[in-house]
Write an enzyme that holds these catalytic residues in place. Structure first.
Site, mmCIF file in Angstrom:
data_model
loop_
_atom_site.group_PDB
_atom_site.id
_atom_site.type_symbol
_atom_site.label_atom_id
_atom_site.label_comp_id
_atom_site.label_asym_id
_atom_site.label_seq_id
_atom_site.Cartn_x
_atom_site.Cartn_y
_atom_site.Cartn_z
ATOM 1 N N GLY A 33 39.534 41.297 29.050
ATOM 2 C CA GLY A 33 38.617 40.228 29.441
ATOM 3 C C GLY A 33 38.449 40.170 30.945
ATOM 4 O O GLY A 33 38.845 41.098 31.654
ATOM 5 N N ASN A 34 37.837 39.111 31.418
ATOM 6 C CA ASN A 34 37.647 38.940 32.867
ATOM 7 C C ASN A 34 37.777 37.469 33.225
ATOM 8 O O ASN A 34 37.934 36.620 32.352
ATOM 9 C CB ASN A 34 36.298 39.525 33.300
ATOM 10 N N ARG A 35 37.710 37.185 34.510
ATOM 11 C CA ARG A 35 38.031 35.852 35.011
ATOM 12 C C ARG A 35 36.834 34.909 35.119
ATOM 13 O O ARG A 35 36.941 33.854 35.734
ATOM 14 C CB ARG A 35 38.667 35.955 36.403
ATOM 15 N N SER A 36 35.692 35.280 34.560
ATOM 16 C CA SER A 36 34.534 34.400 34.721
ATOM 17 C C SER A 36 34.755 33.059 34.028
ATOM 18 O O SER A 36 35.128 32.995 32.856
ATOM 19 C CB SER A 36 33.285 35.081 34.138
#
Ligand code: CTP
Ligand code: CA
Length: 232
Positions: A33-36
């Protein structure tokens, strides 16, 4: 540009906004995943609704209260986000891709939880590239006259400045507007404010000074209206 909140200059338009970050399963319990946070996309949805638009917000893995007046479609993977955006975009006047979309996904997610071996070995996860939703939307225009807007986080390198990389991306994806953030100077992930330059297919460049994400959202909708006034 001061707004009293009464202006319904987006009335009659259906806009689709994506927000958050996609997750790609490794196995049933793990993902890439990512930090958005989704804050910029939520600000765009709330602002558009306040200005009278019909809003479809496609939200990937966000933990934010639904913006007033928006229809929220929840997704997790890039494939789900792509399907939801394309379905909503079929009758949309504008699509704004504010979500952080995973560039890669595990080629073969495991059906059962991956167990570790007793030696110190670790599995290798093979990745494949995801479809590029923005590039598809920019080149295909699912509805005629549709305005397509992307975001890009860029850094300067030996091949050019962050703004030059943004210009190249705008052309490559065939979009009308690209909102470019220079990364490395400030941390926009999770923040309530952001600075950017809005670049247009017409060659325009509009710097938006650091401020609340709602203000950047208003600038973006102003620019969408401007693009539409030229093409209508
Ligand atoms: N995007 C998309 N589909 C993807 C990857 C990105 O639609 N598979 C969209 C994002 O929503 C954003 C824009 O493309 O609006 C740019 O995303 P960004 O990650 O900055 O750039 P990429 O095009 O993925 O290029 P790279 O990460 O290689 O710099
Ligand atoms: Ca990317």
């Amino acid at each position: 540009l001061a707004r009293g909140g009464a202006e319904a200059d987006l009335a009659g338009l259906h806009v689709v906004v994506t927000a958050g970050g996609t997750r790609e399963p490794i196995d049933p319990v793990r993902f890439i995943g990512n930090r958005s946070s989704g804050k910029q996309g939520y600000a765009l949805a709330a602002t558009a609704a306040a200005r009278g638009a019909r809003v479809t917000l496609v939200a990937a893995n966000t933990a934010l209260p639904d913006p007033a007046g928006a229809d929220v479609v929840r997704v997790s993977t890039t494939a789900e986000l792509r399907a939801a955006v394309r379905a909503a975009a079929a009758d949309a006047d504008a699509v704004v891709m504010a979500a952080a979309v995973a560039d890669f996904r595990p080629a073969e997610p495991a059906e059962a939880k991956i167990k570790k071996a007793d030696d110190s070995s670790a599995p290798e996860i093979r990745l494949v590239q995801n479809p590029h939703i923005l590039r598809e939307l920019g080149h295909a225009r699912l509805r005629s006259g549709q305005t397509v807007v992307g975001f890009a986080a860029e850094t300067g390198d030996a091949h050019g400045t962050w703004l030059e990389h943004g210009r190249a991306k705008l052309a490559k994806y065939g979009v009308d507007l690209l909102i470019v953030n220079e990364v490395g100077t400030d941390l926009t992930f999770g923040a309530d404010h952001s600075a950017a330059v809005v670049i247009g297919a017409d060659g325009s460049e509009e710097p938006v000074p650091d401020g609340p994400k709602g203000r950047l959202a208003d600038v973006i909708w102003d620019r969408v209206l401007k693009v539409r006034s030229r093409t209508d």
